[in-house]
Design a protein around this motif. Sequence first.
Motif, PDB file in Angstrom:
ATOM      1  N   LEU A 105       0.823  -1.198   0.000  1.00 33.05           N
ATOM      2  CA  LEU A 105       0.000   0.000   0.000  1.00 33.05           C
ATOM      3  C   LEU A 105       0.858   1.249   0.000  1.00 33.05           C
ATOM      4  N   ARG A 106       1.933   1.243   0.786  1.00 31.77           N
ATOM      5  CA  ARG A 106       2.778   2.438   0.888  1.00 31.77           C
ATOM      6  C   ARG A 106       3.489   2.712  -0.436  1.00 31.77           C
ATOM      7  N   ALA A 130      -1.488  15.152   1.111  1.00 30.44           N
ATOM      8  CA  ALA A 130      -2.890  15.334   1.499  1.00 30.44           C
ATOM      9  C   ALA A 130      -3.264  14.481   2.701  1.00 30.44           C
ATOM     10  N   GLY A 131      -2.351  13.578   3.115  1.00 28.76           N
ATOM     11  CA  GLY A 131      -2.645  12.696   4.247  1.00 28.76           C
ATOM     12  C   GLY A 131      -3.597  11.588   3.846  1.00 28.76           C
ATOM     13  N   GLY A 132      -4.224  10.992   4.840  1.00 26.47           N
ATOM     14  CA  GLY A 132      -5.177   9.915   4.580  1.00 26.47           C
ATOM     15  C   GLY A 132      -4.615   8.563   4.961  1.00 26.47           C
ATOM     16  N   ALA A 133      -5.358   7.527   4.657  1.00 28.08           N
ATOM     17  CA  ALA A 133      -4.944   6.181   5.048  1.00 28.08           C
ATOM     18  C   ALA A 133      -5.670   5.150   4.179  1.00 28.08           C
ATOM     19  N   TRP A 134      -5.118   3.974   4.201  1.00 27.62           N
ATOM     20  CA  TRP A 134      -5.802   2.805   3.650  1.00 27.62           C
ATOM     21  C   TRP A 134      -6.383   2.010   4.820  1.00 27.62           C
ATOM     22  N   LEU A 135      -7.576   1.511   4.653  1.00 30.32           N
ATOM     23  CA  LEU A 135      -8.200   0.664   5.668  1.00 30.32           C
ATOM     24  C   LEU A 135      -8.400  -0.723   5.067  1.00 30.32           C
ATOM     25  N   LEU A 136      -7.850  -1.737   5.750  1.00 24.48           N
ATOM     26  CA  LEU A 136      -8.004  -3.124   5.317  1.00 24.48           C
ATOM     27  C   LEU A 136      -8.991  -3.821   6.250  1.00 24.48           C
ATOM     28  N   LEU A 137     -10.009  -4.454   5.655  1.00 26.97           N
ATOM     29  CA  LEU A 137     -10.999  -5.224   6.411  1.00 26.97           C
ATOM     30  C   LEU A 137     -11.013  -6.653   5.865  1.00 26.97           C
ATOM     31  N   VAL A 190     -10.725  -3.202   0.953  1.00 26.25           N
ATOM     32  CA  VAL A 190      -9.781  -2.080   1.031  1.00 26.25           C
ATOM     33  C   VAL A 190     -10.544  -0.783   0.803  1.00 26.25           C
ATOM     34  N   LEU A 191     -10.386   0.171   1.731  1.00 30.70           N
ATOM     35  CA  LEU A 191     -10.988   1.498   1.605  1.00 30.70           C
ATOM     36  C   LEU A 191      -9.876   2.532   1.616  1.00 30.70           C
ATOM     37  N   ARG A 192      -9.932   3.497   0.677  1.00 28.35           N
ATOM     38  CA  ARG A 192      -8.984   4.612   0.712  1.00 28.35           C
ATOM     39  C   ARG A 192      -9.672   5.783   1.388  1.00 28.35           C
ATOM     40  N   LEU A 193      -9.014   6.324   2.409  1.00 26.08           N
ATOM     41  CA  LEU A 193      -9.574   7.392   3.230  1.00 26.08           C
ATOM     42  C   LEU A 193      -8.775   8.663   3.046  1.00 26.08           C
ATOM     43  N   ASP A 194      -9.468   9.830   3.158  1.00 26.19           N
ATOM     44  CA  ASP A 194      -8.742  11.107   3.102  1.00 26.19           C
ATOM     45  C   ASP A 194      -8.284  11.483   4.508  1.00 26.19           C
ATOM     46  N   ALA A 195      -7.715  12.684   4.642  1.00 29.63           N
ATOM     47  CA  ALA A 195      -7.169  13.092   5.936  1.00 29.63           C
ATOM     48  C   ALA A 195      -8.235  13.200   7.005  1.00 29.63           C
ATOM     49  N   GLN A 196      -9.505  13.451   6.622  1.00 26.80           N
ATOM     50  CA  GLN A 196     -10.610  13.540   7.585  1.00 26.80           C
ATOM     51  C   GLN A 196     -11.303  12.187   7.785  1.00 26.80           C
ATOM     52  N   LEU A 197     -10.684  11.152   7.236  1.00 29.65           N
ATOM     53  CA  LEU A 197     -11.208   9.781   7.325  1.00 29.65           C
ATOM     54  C   LEU A 197     -12.577   9.658   6.658  1.00 29.65           C
ATOM     55  N   ARG A 198     -12.747  10.395   5.571  1.00 35.36           N
ATOM     56  CA  ARG A 198     -13.908  10.170   4.724  1.00 35.36           C
ATOM     57  C   ARG A 198     -13.516   9.153   3.649  1.00 35.36           C
ATOM     58  N   VAL A 199     -14.502   8.391   3.236  1.00 35.33           N
ATOM     59  CA  VAL A 199     -14.232   7.335   2.260  1.00 35.33           C
ATOM     60  C   VAL A 199     -14.028   7.968   0.893  1.00 35.33           C
ATOM     61  N   VAL A 200     -12.868   7.714   0.291  1.00 39.05           N
ATOM     62  CA  VAL A 200     -12.560   8.205  -1.047  1.00 39.05           C
ATOM     63  C   VAL A 200     -12.891   7.129  -2.088  1.00 39.05           C
ATOM     64  N   ASP A 201     -12.555   5.902  -1.734  1.00 34.78           N
ATOM     65  CA  ASP A 201     -12.801   4.805  -2.679  1.00 34.78           C
ATOM     66  C   ASP A 201     -12.822   3.489  -1.897  1.00 34.78           C
ATOM     67  N   ARG A 221      -7.348  -3.132   9.962  1.00 33.83           N
ATOM     68  CA  ARG A 221      -5.997  -2.582  10.032  1.00 33.83           C
ATOM     69  C   ARG A 221      -5.917  -1.301   9.209  1.00 33.83           C
ATOM     70  N   PHE A 222      -5.333  -0.261   9.790  1.00 39.88           N
ATOM     71  CA  PHE A 222      -5.117   1.020   9.102  1.00 39.88           C
ATOM     72  C   PHE A 222      -3.661   1.127   8.668  1.00 39.88           C
ATOM     73  N   VAL A 223      -3.456   1.627   7.438  1.00 40.97           N
ATOM     74  CA  VAL A 223      -2.104   1.881   6.927  1.00 40.97           C
ATOM     75  C   VAL A 223      -2.032   3.345   6.504  1.00 40.97           C
ATOM     76  N   PRO A 224      -1.331   4.190   7.252  1.00 41.62           N
ATOM     77  CA  PRO A 224      -1.281   5.629   6.922  1.00 41.62           C
ATOM     78  C   PRO A 224      -0.571   5.879   5.589  1.00 41.62           C
ATOM     79  N   LEU A 225      -1.029   6.896   4.892  1.00 40.83           N
ATOM     80  CA  LEU A 225      -0.349   7.353   3.684  1.00 40.83           C
ATOM     81  C   LEU A 225       0.616   8.458   4.080  1.00 40.83           C
TER      82      LEU A 225
END
Length: 567
Positions: free
Chosen positions: A9-10, A118-125, A30-41, A109-113
């Motif tokens: 992911l990184r 722009a920040g954000g994170a990947w979320l793995l479920l 897999v969810l891509r999140l922005d810096a405010q933890l809103r779902v991007v994709d 599991r969260f994986v920070p970008l």
Amino acid sequence: MTTLNGEDLRTSRDDVSAFSALIGNLAVGVLRLDAQLRVVDLNPTAEELLGVARGTACGRPLGSVYRLLDAASRRLLPAPEERLAGAPPAGIEARLLRRDGVELAVRERFVPLAGNPAGGAWLLLEDVTELNAMRREQQWLAFHDPVTGLANRRALERQLEQALAAVRSNGLSFAFGYLDVDDFEVVTEIVGQAGSDDLLRQVANVIRQRLGEKDLLARLAEVRFGLLLADCPPERIKARAQELRRVVADSRFSWHQEEFSLGVSIGMVPVTGGSGDAMKVMAAADAASTMAWEESIAAHAFDADNSIDLSLAHKYGDLRWLARIHRALKKGRFRLYRQPIVPTVDPDPERAPIHEILLRMVEADGSLIAPGEFIPAAERFDLIADLDRWVVKGALARLAADDDERSAIAINLSGKSISKASFLDDVVEIFEASGVAPSRVLFEITETAAVANLRRARRFMNALRARGLRFVLDDFGSGVSSYGYLQNLPVDFLKIDGGFVRGLARNPVQRAIVTAIHQVASVMGIPTIAEYVENEKIRAALAELGVDYVQGYGIRRPAPWVEEAGG
């Protein structure tokens, strides 16, 4: 199947379009999140897990898409925004609560970008519902029997260890033992494996209903159960064992249209401060259950004062018999005796067509030991096949030297011997070397032995009958399902259990039983032999019933056949 880890992911964070193509095939949500933890994709797997469409989830705060419950307490965990405040948490397993109310076991599991301005994170479920179910099943199977749902050997041994500790620290009273379902192989022959499994579940349920909350019933083998009874002082053990035996005997067990009566043998020992470790308790219980079976008493409880001592084995078959039997075999200190089997209507022992061969052990001082004293020990210590070989070899050697070609002998064989594959080969070899006509040799196998080893007994009998030898089914009527399997055993004579014959002249019930056995045998074309004929009155009653042959002290007592038998 494509796999993904945090490093993937990184390293992919700068090429979102390429990465979107990659995550589309993943079995992990897999969810891509922005810096405010809103779902991007999110990928299709995440859509399925969350129960929400991509168009609905994108742009929404993560906390409004799903929540997690603690797997143990089922308390609602803080929203992701709260849990991610500061350093991202390590991966966790929890219950995912979807908006539609469905719950799933997931690993989150969260994986920070970190390199993304722009920040954000990947979320793995990952859906671990099935994995957790498999784990639970494995954990359950580690301590339970899959057929009956009862505890298994491992669980029973653990509880026994705890009981021993409780006895030593608190002086509590326990009893431990084994319960064996009698003659169950016959039932399995009739109903098959599925039917026998169901019948064993029924037996377990009947027993469990008579146990207390603190008692434990476990299934240890095909027809063996283990019992650990709490609050059971030594003086109550026998009564408890007999109660359990009665409740099984009084019950009826059914499979489809078939109904069965079953019996059990129970051997129990007290668990006391002097019992030693769990292995000694189990060894004593095993000896008690064997005594119950061999002595046909169905329930045996050892004396509290000597239950764990080897002195217990004296009644059952002292270890000293091991050396005594070995010495007797080595030095040929066994003697063959014989007892005539004669026609009921012409009971002349001098013209007996068959003699049963019996065995005696000779002590160093010349005294004789009856087989009832050493045979149980020989079976217990796995020496019985050696004894049976000695008898077969010696008897056939003596028969070969007999000038009377009309005389025949019946040799007793143990059920344990016929269950050994090598024993059949030995008997064939001895017989073929003897030169004796096959019509002069019969083997006696008890009903109990035939039932306990039904498949092997049938194989053994068929192999020898193919060579012209004949078989007597001994002690017929002593089992619970005699008629049910008689037609499947290749027997030439039926010997009626002496317990029915003894009281024949004065007991109408026993007379009726002997009559029924003889009539069934007659229909099947099998001649009958009555043993334990102790007087003329019994012989005359048997003659009235049409029984073909008789044997017993009223005809002639056993006498030495030969002073020195080959072997």
